[in-house]
Design a protein around this motif. Structure first.
Motif, PDB file in Angstrom:
ATOM      1  N   VAL A  58       0.805  -1.221   0.000  1.00  0.00           N
ATOM      2  CA  VAL A  58       0.000   0.000   0.000  1.00  0.00           C
ATOM      3  C   VAL A  58       0.838   1.270   0.000  1.00  0.00           C
ATOM      4  CG1 VAL A  58      -1.971  -1.090   1.121  1.00  0.00           C
ATOM      5  CG2 VAL A  58      -0.184  -0.075   2.528  1.00  0.00           C
ATOM      6  N   CYS A  59       2.121   1.160   0.331  1.00  0.00           N
ATOM      7  CA  CYS A  59       2.936   2.378   0.405  1.00  0.00           C
ATOM      8  C   CYS A  59       3.888   2.511  -0.786  1.00  0.00           C
ATOM      9  CB  CYS A  59       3.723   2.432   1.713  1.00  0.00           C
ATOM     10  SG  CYS A  59       4.925   1.119   1.913  1.00  0.00           S
ATOM     11  N   LEU A  60       3.735   1.677  -1.816  1.00  0.00           N
ATOM     12  CA  LEU A  60       4.604   1.788  -2.989  1.00  0.00           C
ATOM     13  C   LEU A  60       4.544   3.172  -3.636  1.00  0.00           C
ATOM     14  CD1 LEU A  60       4.269  -1.695  -4.753  1.00  0.00           C
ATOM     15  CD2 LEU A  60       6.251  -0.768  -3.557  1.00  0.00           C
ATOM     16  N   PRO A  61       3.356   3.816  -3.778  1.00  0.00           N
ATOM     17  CA  PRO A  61       3.345   5.178  -4.338  1.00  0.00           C
ATOM     18  C   PRO A  61       4.142   6.170  -3.486  1.00  0.00           C
ATOM     19  CG  PRO A  61       1.147   4.223  -4.411  1.00  0.00           C
ATOM     20  CD  PRO A  61       1.990   3.299  -3.584  1.00  0.00           C
ATOM     21  N   HIS A  62       4.098   6.006  -2.168  1.00  0.00           N
ATOM     22  CA  HIS A  62       4.862   6.896  -1.287  1.00  0.00           C
ATOM     23  C   HIS A  62       6.359   6.662  -1.446  1.00  0.00           C
ATOM     24  CE1 HIS A  62       1.312   8.271   1.078  1.00  0.00           C
ATOM     25  NE2 HIS A  62       0.832   7.079   0.730  1.00  0.00           N
TER      26      HIS A  62
END
Length: 529
Positions: free
Chosen positions: A45-49
């Motif tokens: 879930v934090c790949l874009p961040h």
């Protein structure tokens, strides 16, 4: 060292091991294992961040996930052999220490290449934790309590992937993506101290005479590594339309077939495949592969459905899937207490049928579905996981001698992970392909000869015309709105097809349970063969 001294030392080790409460050992080994399994999904879930912070594209950032899974898959089947080479306790401590240090380095990573290298180390050191923890629990608990032990183990293996997206989303939103790695440090240190104090090697763990199977190692890295990258990148690269995927497929086939041939022929295999001669074990490993397929496939599909079609934010989608994890958390201890009194094969069949029913409910969702339309089948599926996972693990490993348990659990966990990767790849591909098919099918009915379609288009055009006063723009906008509506319905039908496909897979597994033998009992306890 004189024989009497060796015998005295072994006796002291066994006595010391026997005085340790097995539940303390369970906490020691499962704290690190839970942390490792959590890291397989918490990053998603934090790949874009990560991409934004490190100034790379999201596609490039996915290598932080792929590199971990590849390294993890390569080490998993080698764990039994490594335990015999270095000692189980020493290997467990080295794995926990390496995973903890690599976690700190991941959080500190200044750029993507550094992060990928650290994730490779993290995956390699964490790969042995699942089979090591399972083998240790099967050993330290008496036979009649192994169901409870496997229930505790299953809580970490099954519930952790479900909690990953929720925990990752919350930490990323409130702190930083770096903290999803930093939180591993205190847990790792706790596990390291507990392992040093309470985990001991059994006397039959020891370095075996003979050479090192370097050919087996090389073929393992080639075959399993290529397969994992293939499954993780296939949909992104449009599968066999990509030269890269074709090359990976050839390497995977050559590597895996070569590995099987080599391990069956060599005198000192790195993976002992002769364990598959046992019908119960072979059937159980196949069933666990399918279970991994459906478990992880549905774990990916549900948040995706909620976010793409229902408008849930990422964190809310993760929270909305919590009923499944809570149901599993409640069901597994109950199943662990019942398994000594009920034929585990009956429990397994019941679990498969109940899980198939939950997938049947998912396959009838529509765009008007509310929270309870998701929650009810999730609770049913979460409870069924306890009825499947614990009996299957117990039955499969029952006929395996203790001295072969490390090798058997390594293969068992490897196939579950491979099943998970195949499940994620196939369900995502089916979703894309079936959504396109349904788009074409539904779109074929949007014609001037369909009165309902014409009436809806006129209403849309009139609504836009009232707001803009531009007839040409209203005509274009109504067409775009109709196409978006068709795409939404087609995608929903694609999700339904995926859930229906997984339902049929579970139903097809039921007859295979008949091939498995019931765990034998002597004096009310499961006998150790």
């Amino acid at each position: 060292m004189p024989f009497d001294a060796i015998k005295r030392r072994l006796t002291q080790t066994i006595d010391t091991h026997a005085t340790v409460n097995p539940w303390i050992v369970a906490i020691a080994v499962m704290s690190a294992t839970f942390m490792e399994v959590l890291d397989t999904t918490v990053v998603n879930v934090c790949l874009p961040h990560i991409a934004g912070n490190l100034s790379v594209s999201t596609d490039e950032a996915t290598w932080a996930l792929t590199s971990y899974l590849v390294a993890n898959a390569i080490i998993l089947p080698m764990t039994g052999w490594l335990a015999n080479q270095f000692g189980r306790k020493r290997l467990l401590m080295l794995s926990v220490l390496g995973f903890t240090i690599a976690s700190f380095c991941c959080g500190f990573a200044p750029n993507l290449p550094f992060l990928i290298v650290c994730r490779i180390v993290q995956g390699a050191t964490g790969g042995g934790l699942q089979p090591l923890s399972q083998a240790i629990l099967m050993e330290v608990f008496p036979p009649n309590q192994r169901g409870k032990a496997m229930a505790f183990w299953a809580l970490g293996i099954v519930v952790a992937p479900m909690l990953g997206p929720v925990l990752g989303g919350w930490i990323t939103d409130n702190y930083s993506w770096r903290w999803i790695f930093y939180i591993n440090i205190p847990i790792g240190l706790f596990a390291l101290v507990m392992t040093q104090l309470y985990v001991f090697d059994p006397p039959y763990i020891g370095r075996k005479s003979g050479g090192v199977d370097y050919w087996g190692m090389g073929l393992l890295v080639l075959g399993i590594g290529s397969l994992q990258i293939l499954l993780d990148k296939g949909q992104e690269e449009d599968w066999f339309e990509s030269h890269f995927i074709v090359v990976l497929t050839v390497l995977a086939i050559v590597g895996i077939l070569g590995l099987i041939w080599r391990e069956l022929k060599t005198d000192h295999p790195i993976i002992d495949l002769h364990v598959f001669r046992n019908r119960t074990y072979a059937t159980g490993v196949f069933l666990m592969t399918i279970l991994g397929f459906v478990l992880y496939g549905s774990t990916v599909l549900l948040p995706l459905l909620m976010q793409t079609l229902m408008g849930y934010p990422a964190l809310q989608a993760g929270i909305a899937t919590m009923p499944r994890g809570l149901a599993s958390f409640i069901a597994m201890p109950l199943v662990g207490m019942m398994i000594a009194k009920v034929d585990p094969r009956k429990m397994l069949v019941s679990g498969l049928l109940i899980a198939a029913y939950s997938l049947y409910l998912f396959s009838h969702l529509n765009l008007n579905a509310g929270f309870w339309d998701f929650a009810v089948p999730m609770v049913i599926q979460g409870g069924s996981l306890g009825l499947m996972f614990i009996p299957l693990t117990t039955i499969t490993n029952d006929p395996i001698p203790k001295e072969e348990m490390g090798n058997a659990t390594s293969i068992f966990n490897l196939m579950r992970n491979i099943g998970a990767s195949i499940g994620i790849a196939i369900t995502n591909t089916l979703l894309e392909r079936h959504s396109q098919i349904h788009t074409n099918s539904l779109g074929a009915h949007i014609t001037a000869y369909n009165a309902a379609a014409v009436n809806m288009m006129d209403n849309m055009k009139h609504s836009v015309m009232m707001n803009t006063g531009d007839a040409a723009f209203a005509a274009k906008q109504s067409t775009a709105m109709m196409f978006a509506l068709v795409q939404q319905q087609a995608t929903m039908m694609g999700f339904n097809d995926d859930f229906r496909f997984m339902m049929y897979m579970f139903l097809a597994m039921v007859p295979l349970v008949l091939l498995m033998k019931r765990p034998t009992k002597q004096g009310g306890e499961v006998a150790v063969h």
